[in-house]
Motif scaffolding. Structure first.
Motif, PDB file in Angstrom:
ATOM      1  N   ARG A  38       0.813  -1.109  -0.007  1.00 22.26           N
ATOM      2  CA  ARG A  38       0.049  -0.086   0.081  1.00 22.26           C
ATOM      3  C   ARG A  38       1.000   1.295  -0.155  1.00 22.26           C
ATOM      4  N   GLU A 215      -6.818   2.013   6.239  1.00 27.51           N
ATOM      5  CA  GLU A 215      -6.910   1.808   4.900  1.00 27.51           C
ATOM      6  C   GLU A 215      -8.403   1.800   4.469  1.00 27.51           C
ATOM      7  N   THR A 216      -9.314   1.085   5.220  1.00 25.08           N
ATOM      8  CA  THR A 216     -10.635   1.193   4.938  1.00 25.08           C
ATOM      9  C   THR A 216     -11.279   2.604   4.700  1.00 25.08           C
ATOM     10  N   GLU A 219      -9.927   4.164   1.585  1.00 24.51           N
ATOM     11  CA  GLU A 219     -10.789   3.699   0.252  1.00 24.51           C
ATOM     12  C   GLU A 219     -12.082   4.604   0.289  1.00 24.51           C
ATOM     13  N   ASP A 222     -11.384   8.008  -0.819  1.00 27.15           N
ATOM     14  CA  ASP A 222     -11.095   8.184  -2.309  1.00 27.15           C
ATOM     15  C   ASP A 222     -12.387   8.274  -2.821  1.00 27.15           C
ATOM     16  N   SER A 251      -5.363  12.272  -1.496  1.00 29.74           N
ATOM     17  CA  SER A 251      -5.744  11.289  -2.296  1.00 29.74           C
ATOM     18  C   SER A 251      -5.193  11.437  -3.881  1.00 29.74           C
TER      19      SER A 251
END
Length: 831
Positions: A38, A215-216, A219, A222, A251
């Protein structure tokens, strides 16, 4: 060495399929965690290793109920904004944005209190507040109310009333802060050696939980930004619209880097293939080096996935650099293999391969070690991503070396290349031109190198460590255009918070005294000096001092919009029929401001619980003369000397501070230590070559190459930043590569006839050819990076190519000239 060679021959060369089978399993294991690889461009990834600025930044945001987690939509309609149709279209856009699930709320001229009415007073403010959303306010009245209010111009509306802004708030879930606190508490215990085995396991679990949650969240954010963009696209036909804000910058930076890794990665690969085809003319000599490069990157990506080690804006370049280093190693082996083929065209391939490995193992090992030292200098940085970049390259170079001497020979055992005409030809290579030039114009080489060295020194002295986020993006990108719009019309982009802590109360001060029982009459005079008033900010004297701070900050050319409790008092003065609040009215400000306005007018600027006052400032990123460190120093000096605050009463926080701390650390941690790196490399040269003369000779081209890159940046006015600072280490690593290979080969060739000039020509025709092929391949391959939208990626491509060129030029001219002049291998045969 013979015993090792025998063992290597029996285990590796004799069993190529077995080795490839085992290696295939290793590749499969690495591939399992590809999904965990990542990119991270969060604020936490860009701060100094032990910098508390991020913690202070978060604390200030929570203490004053403020945040930078919002998007800014700038809206400039083609027609009149303050008309029924203009406000209606703006309202429709706002409603669509506010309906998005991740959006907590929006702020715009539609929902902010207008605080403009002839009947409005301090007593009636709660009942008389009007908004565009809730009340039928004429557009002209709305315009006047907004422009007359000290809070909104250059924040939600431009001074010419043509451009407005919608603040789209993306609240961070409380779960994020819970996981952050849990991780940090456990991390502090572990770092203090005060953690039990169970707590160390808990730290691992907490880190995984925090990574998974972020991370969630990333996402989801974004996806939200993409949905915002799609909504904005449907309104662009009637307005000029730009999107900005910290979440959007983060982002887009990640998106640019991902696109560069994929799109330009394929482009670089295509260029490398084309160059290898043109140079070597055999598909085996194209396939084998590409497989070695691919395997190296494959294993490192898998390892980073297994280790949960994120790649940042800086360390994302490690993939490109691993391609460089692995390709360099394999090309040197390829050229040496073809030399042995040329000398014995009928030789058995396995024996040719064995000779190649025996001849190249030592210089390649020396090259790997010294290059690791060069990149290891980055680990002395105080910046987390720079440190990570240093460690990633250290591990990556180790993997590249192992693959080169394990997989490269195995592939050649299975795919032995033929000795075609390109091998058997006795044509003098182009690199011999450099040998003839060095032989004929030896003095010019030395004088030219001295001139370059002087120019480099002057250029390095001109280097700066200032940069703006806007300089990272091309003018055609939305980030660049949005920043210009926000800077020019809406009060600045980068946030800076200044927090002032109240004077401590005397040790014998009473905490329950009655202010109205004192001899001071608060109706007619300032009672702010009394001990009974030291537990509140709302005294005449304190507000006067804060007003002096506000006015000073607002007067600085680098600052845009400045907000503080002074702004609130100006609004209340307007409501109070234009009369400033007296001492008694100041004391009752918290009670006078309606509850639904507290979060707008009071809590962002005053924390009574912590005895602190906050000034919210927006810095003009597009200002060419912006010097952050000088600005912060000037502000601190004024507050402590002119306005009388103590050093520990003044706190700077925000993105401006964190970014500035990182920039200032670049000079201290890298430029000042690069001399030490050269000393270490000289010592390594001394150990490798067992000669002080050779060590000093070998370091000269490295100094010229590194100095040329940094000097060129100085002359061009390109500042050092978190990306360009790594170029110095990259240059040293590349130059070291060429130097070691050339000196090692020169020593071998010189033993044949002890003729310095003849040896130089033979080296240029052999190892010089490998150096030229390596440099040409990399320069051509990385030239495609200039097409990126991310300026640091463009600089990386350009300066990497320039570094390769300077390293090659120094190794083929200055290095042999110094060897001939100083004669480190002893007298020649004719002397």
């Amino acid at each position: 060495m013979n015993r090792f060679g025998t063992l290597y021959d029996r285990l590796i060369l004799a069993r190529p399929l077995v080795v490839l089978g085992i290696f295939a399993l290793l590749l499969a294991v690495a591939a399992i965690k590809f999904g965990q690889f990542r990119l991270d461009a969060s604020a936490e990834s860009l701060v100094l290793e032990n910098d508390r600025s991020l913690e202070q930044y978060r604390k200030v945001n929570r203490r004053f109920t403020t945040s930078d987690d919002f998007l800014i939509v700038t809206y400039t309609p083609e027609g009149e904004l303050f008309s029924e149709a203009g406000l209606g279209r703006l309202q429709a856009l706002r409603d669509e944005l506010q309906a998005l699930p991740a959006v907590g709320s929006t702020n715009s001229i539609l929902n902010v209190p207008l605080l403009h009415s002839p009947e409005l007073t301090l007593d009636t403010v709660d009942a008389e507040i009007k908004t565009v959303d809730e009340d039928n306010v004429p557009p002209d009245t709305v315009r006047t109310a907004l422009l007359d209010n000290p809070l909104y111009p250059n924040l939600l509306i431009s001074e010419d009333a043509r451009t407005t802004a919608i603040q789209v708030n993306l609240p961070t879930p409380e779960r994020y802060f819970e996981l952050l606190r849990e991780r940090n508490q456990l991390r502090d215990k572990v770092e203090a050696d005060d953690a039990s085995a169970a707590e160390q396991e808990q730290l691992e679990a907490a880190q995984q939980a925090f990574i998974g949650f972020t991370e969630t969240q990333g996402e989801e954010r974004d996806a939200t930004i993409e949905r915002v963009r799609s909504i904005l696209d449907s309104y662009r036909d009637g307005a000029e619209i730009h999107l900005g804000g910290v979440p959007m910058i983060v982002s887009d930076m990640i998106r640019f880097i991902k696109n560069d890794l994929s799109t330009f990665g394929l482009g670089v690969l295509a260029f490398l293939v084309l160059t290898l085809v043109i140079i070597f003319r055999q598909w085996r000599w194209v396939l084998v080096p590409l497989l070695c490069c691919g395997f190296t990157v494959w294993l490192m990506i898998g390892f980073l996935g297994w280790a949960q080690w994120p790649v940042t804006v800086i360390s994302a370049n490690f993939i490109a650099l691993l391609l460089i280093m692995t390709l360099s190693l394999t090309i040197h082996l390829m050229v040496r293999y073809r030399e042995f083929q040329h000398d014995d065209t009928e030789g058995e391939p396995r024996e040719t391969l064995r000779q190649t490995l025996a001849a190249m193992f030592k210089p390649c090992f020396y090259m790997a070690i010294t290059t690791i030292v060069a990149f290891g200098s980055l680990t002395f940085s105080g910046i987390r991503p720079v440190i990570d970049f240093g460690w990633m390259m250290t591990l990556g170079l180790t993997v590249a070396f192992l693959i080169t001497f394990l997989i490269f020979p195995v592939l050649l055992r299975l795919l032995p290349p033929k000795a075609d005409w390109t091998v058997t030809s006795d044509r003098v290579p182009f690199t011999d031109t450099f040998a003839r030039f060095t032989e004929r114009f030896g003095k010019s080489v030395l004088v030219g190198s001295a001139v370059i060295a002087v120019l480099c020194a002057i250029g390095v002295s001109r280097l700066t460590v200032e940069n703006s986020f806007i300089d990272y993006f091309k003018p055609s990108t939305e980030i660049h255009q949005g920043m210009i719009t926000i800077d020019d019309r809406l009060g600045g982009t980068t946030p800076l918070d200044i927090v002032i802590t109240d004077d401590p109360a005397p040790e014998n001060a009473s905490t329950d005294s009655d202010p109205f029982a004192s001899s001071c009459d608060p109706f007619v005079e300032d009672c702010g000096d009394g001990e009974e008033y030291r537990d509140t900010w709302y005294t005449y004297q304190k507000m006067q001092r804060l007003e002096q701070v506000h006015d000073y900050l607002d007067s600085l050319p680098e600052t845009g919009k400045v907000l503080s409790i002074t702004t609130t008092l100006e609004i209340l003065a307007q409501i109070n029929q234009g009369e400033p609040l007296d001492a008694l009215e100041l004391a009752f400000v918290p009670a006078a401001v309606p509850d639904d306005l507290q979060d707008t007018l009071l809590t962002p600027y005053i924390s009574e619980e912590h005895d602190q006052a906050r000034f919210s400032i927006r810095i003009l990123e597009t200002m060419p003369e912006l010097r952050r460190q000088a600005l912060l120093d000037r502000i601190r000096t004024h507050l402590t000397t002119e306005l009388g605050y103590e050093e520990d009463q003044v706190l700077f926080a925000g993105m401006t501070v964190m970014y500035n701390n990182m920039l200032q650390s670049l000079f201290d941690s890298q430029i000042k230590t690069i001399g030490a790196v050269f000393v270490v490399i000289t010592i390594m040269f001394l150990l490798l070559f067992r000669s002080l003369k050779l060590a000093l000779i070998g370091i000269a081209p490295n100094l010229i190459a590194a100095g040329s890159v940094l000097g060129l940046m100085g002359w061009l006015g390109i500042p050092l930043d978190m990306m360009t600072i790594t170029i110095a280490a990259i240059t040293v690593g590349i130059a070291v590569d060429d130097t070691i290979h050339y000196i090692h080969r020169f020593k071998t060739e010189f033993a044949k006839d002890r003729d310095y000039l003849a040896t130089m020509h033979r080296c240029h025709r052999s190892i010089g050819r490998a150096m030229f092929y390596t440099s040409l391949t990399i320069i051509v391959g990385f030239s495609i990076l200039v097409l990126s939208n991310f300026i640091p990626t463009i600089y990386f491509g350009l300066f990497t190519g320039f570094a390769m060129f300077m390293a090659l030029l120094g190794a083929l001219t200055l290095l042999p000239r110094l060897i001939i002049l100083i004669r480190p291998f002893g007298p020649g045969a004719t002397e």
